[in-house]
Design a protein around this motif. Structure first.
Motif, PDB file in Angstrom:
ATOM      1  N   LYS A   6     -30.258  11.559  29.504  1.00 29.98           N
ATOM      2  CA  LYS A   6     -30.580  11.933  28.114  1.00 29.98           C
ATOM      3  C   LYS A   6     -31.742  11.111  27.543  1.00 29.98           C
ATOM      4  O   LYS A   6     -31.636  10.533  26.464  1.00 29.98           O
ATOM      5  N   GLU A   9     -33.065  12.585  24.111  1.00 29.29           N
ATOM      6  CA  GLU A   9     -32.128  12.354  23.005  1.00 29.29           C
ATOM      7  C   GLU A   9     -32.160  10.909  22.528  1.00 29.29           C
ATOM      8  O   GLU A   9     -32.018  10.643  21.329  1.00 29.29           O
ATOM      9  N   ARG A  10     -32.381   9.980  23.451  1.00 27.42           N
ATOM     10  CA  ARG A  10     -32.369   8.555  23.093  1.00 27.42           C
ATOM     11  C   ARG A  10     -33.769   7.958  22.999  1.00 27.42           C
ATOM     12  O   ARG A  10     -33.921   6.739  22.915  1.00 27.42           O
ATOM     13  N   ASN A  11     -34.770   8.841  23.032  1.00 31.67           N
ATOM     14  CA  ASN A  11     -36.162   8.424  22.809  1.00 31.67           C
ATOM     15  C   ASN A  11     -36.593   7.275  23.706  1.00 31.67           C
ATOM     16  O   ASN A  11     -36.982   6.198  23.250  1.00 31.67           O
ATOM     17  N   THR A  12     -36.519   7.518  25.016  1.00 28.94           N
ATOM     18  CA  THR A  12     -36.878   6.473  25.969  1.00 28.94           C
ATOM     19  C   THR A  12     -37.691   7.059  27.113  1.00 28.94           C
ATOM     20  O   THR A  12     -37.970   8.262  27.145  1.00 28.94           O
ATOM     21  N   THR A 265     -23.446  -1.828  22.116  1.00 28.27           N
ATOM     22  CA  THR A 265     -23.685  -0.436  21.745  1.00 28.27           C
ATOM     23  C   THR A 265     -24.171  -0.325  20.307  1.00 28.27           C
ATOM     24  O   THR A 265     -24.953   0.568  19.972  1.00 28.27           O
ATOM     25  N   MET A 270     -25.966   3.147  19.266  1.00 22.93           N
ATOM     26  CA  MET A 270     -25.083   4.208  19.779  1.00 22.93           C
ATOM     27  C   MET A 270     -23.838   4.406  18.923  1.00 22.93           C
ATOM     28  O   MET A 270     -23.217   5.463  18.970  1.00 22.93           O
ATOM     29  N   ARG A 316     -31.910   2.056  26.659  1.00 21.49           N
ATOM     30  CA  ARG A 316     -31.070   2.943  25.858  1.00 21.49           C
ATOM     31  C   ARG A 316     -30.147   3.835  26.684  1.00 21.49           C
ATOM     32  O   ARG A 316     -29.279   4.495  26.140  1.00 21.49           O
ATOM     33  N   THR A 317     -30.345   3.876  28.013  1.00 23.54           N
ATOM     34  CA  THR A 317     -29.541   4.768  28.838  1.00 23.54           C
ATOM     35  C   THR A 317     -29.028   4.062  30.096  1.00 23.54           C
ATOM     36  O   THR A 317     -29.392   2.916  30.374  1.00 23.54           O
TER      37      THR A 317
END
Length: 431
Positions: A6, A9-12, A265, A270, A316-317
């Motif tokens: 993702k 979605e998590r802008n990475t 988190t 998150m 972020r992921t």
């Protein structure tokens, strides 16, 4: 890969996640040196523990990455490895094989609790202030061990402890490591603990205080001395003393992971509506790593607070975790370095990690006496008794007592009354 983790979605991005993974690894790489040194003092084979430490970190971090999609590393806990060696094996005189079996059983119980989501519910029952006190108390205990290992404090018949011989060459080496670690960390250098250990070791070699290794890259040490030992000692843990050790592993690891997951988190953005998405899967990854780690031959792993370094630079992921695992895999081939690192060199890591854990103390409600008393006793008794179990027990006993004294019976969860009773029995018949 991008869709699985993702990224959008998590802008990475791959670059951001890779940098985060390397940063976290550099921040936690010291565990490859410190964990074998600490556990070897219990009688375990240092080379086998090195391999078990790396493999446990690889497997646990990958589980966290794939199951929960968290940018978080899992590695043997600095607090629990100290408890394993100094409190249980040395303090209680329990063989490391039996203690490791206790870790295995605690891990199995953890996994069951996670599968049935009981672990999530229990986390919400324990008062938050006691969670902070437990983390801080373990921090003070670890720092105490680090100061002792560095020769900075020593035993004294009159005052129990006192300042050591600061002119001793090995103590000076420990002090150098401490100064370097502090300077690097306050300057925001990622991996400062690791770099300081490397520099201190090199200085020790130059001064003739540490033996120069014959090689740097070498074969991976065999797991044979520790692998599967737990299955040969399952019948040795069914006694009151060992059961209390298992209970302590459960309680301490419980709060260690819960607090770390909440903090990390939240840092990564998150947490939504005071809830963490995939928290159940994260707890399952953590508990499964505990079972695997015990089978391989290391003390209880936990969610690593050093993951905050990688999150700070954009992790972020779960792809961050994949990078961390890859770094641990590469590090497996540098085992010869483990044999030359002394406890004086690693003392700075213990002192500073203890300080970082002790930062949780600021979150305790120090203006409320009914909170201060159990929290303070939890914290202070861990280093003074060299026992995490005693510190936790006193907190769990006096918290209900303080609230009952104020006639606030309904504010204490029934589970806390049960824990209070269990620890009273522990103090009366075991300690």
């Amino acid at each position: 890969m991008k869709n699985f983790f993702k990224f959008a979605e998590r802008n990475t991005s791959y670059k951001q996640e890779t940098l985060a993974g390397i940063t976290t690894f550099l921040s936690i790489a010291y565990i490859l040196i410190v964990n074998p040194l600490i556990l070897s003092q219990s009688g375990m084979d240092q080379g086998a523990v090195f391999t078990a430490t790396a493999l446990t970190a690889i497997i646990g971090t990958l589980l966290m990455a794939i199951l929960a999609n968290f940018p978080i590393a899992i590695a043997p806990s600095m607090g629990l490895n100290s408890f394993f060696t100094f409190s249980v094996c040395i303090g209680m005189g329990i063989d490391w094989q039996v203690t490791l079996t206790g870790v295995f059983i605690a891990g199995v119980i953890f996994t069951l609790l996670s599968l049935f989501k009981i672990r999530e519910k229990i986390i919400n029952i324990i008062p938050q202030d006691l969670k902070y006190a437990i983390a801080a108390g373990i921090g003070f205990f670890i720092t105490f061990i680090g100061l002792k290992n560095g020769g900075i404090i020593v035993g004294n018949e009159s005052t129990f402890v006192s300042i050591g011989d600061l002119t001793s060459p090995m103590t000076l080496l420990a002090i150098l490591g401490l100064v370097l670690t502090i300077v690097m960390l306050v300057r925001g250098i990622n991996g400062g603990i690791f770099y300081a250990m490397v520099i201190t070791t090199i200085v020790g070699m130059i001064c003739g205080l540490i033996e120069v290794p014959s090689s740097i890259v070498g074969s991976i040490p065999s797991l044979e001395p520790t692998f599967g030992v737990v299955f040969n000692h399952l019948g040795d843990v069914f006694n009151v003393q060992t059961i209390t050790v298992i209970f302590t592993f459960l309680i301490v690891a419980f709060f260690d992971t819960a607090g770390a997951l909440i903090g990390l988190t939240s840092q990564a953005g998150m947490m939504k509506d005071n809830k963490i998405p995939n928290i159940g899967k994260g707890l399952l990854a953590d508990s499964t790593a505990g079972v695997i780690g015990a089978i391989l031959g290391t003390s209880t792993p936990a969610t690593s607070v050093e993951s905050s370094a990688g999150i700070g630079v954009g992790g972020r992921t779960g792809f961050t975790g994949v990078v961390i695992a890859a770094c641990f895999l590469i590090a497996l081939f540098f085992s010869p370095l483990v044999n030359v690192i002394s406890v004086e060199v690693t003392s700075a890591a213990l002192i500073i990690v203890g300080a970082l854990m002790a930062m949780e103390i600021r979150k305790i409600q120090w203006t409320k006496l009914e909170i201060v008393i159990p929290a303070f006793l939890t914290i202070i008794m861990m280093p003074l008794t060299s026992s995490v179990a005693i510190g936790i027990g006193l907190g769990f006993v006096f918290y209900p007592i303080c609230l009952m004294a104020q006639k606030r019976f309904k504010e204490v969860h029934p589970v806390m009354y049960i824990l209070c009773l269990l620890f009273l029995i522990y103090f009366a018949f075991i300690v």
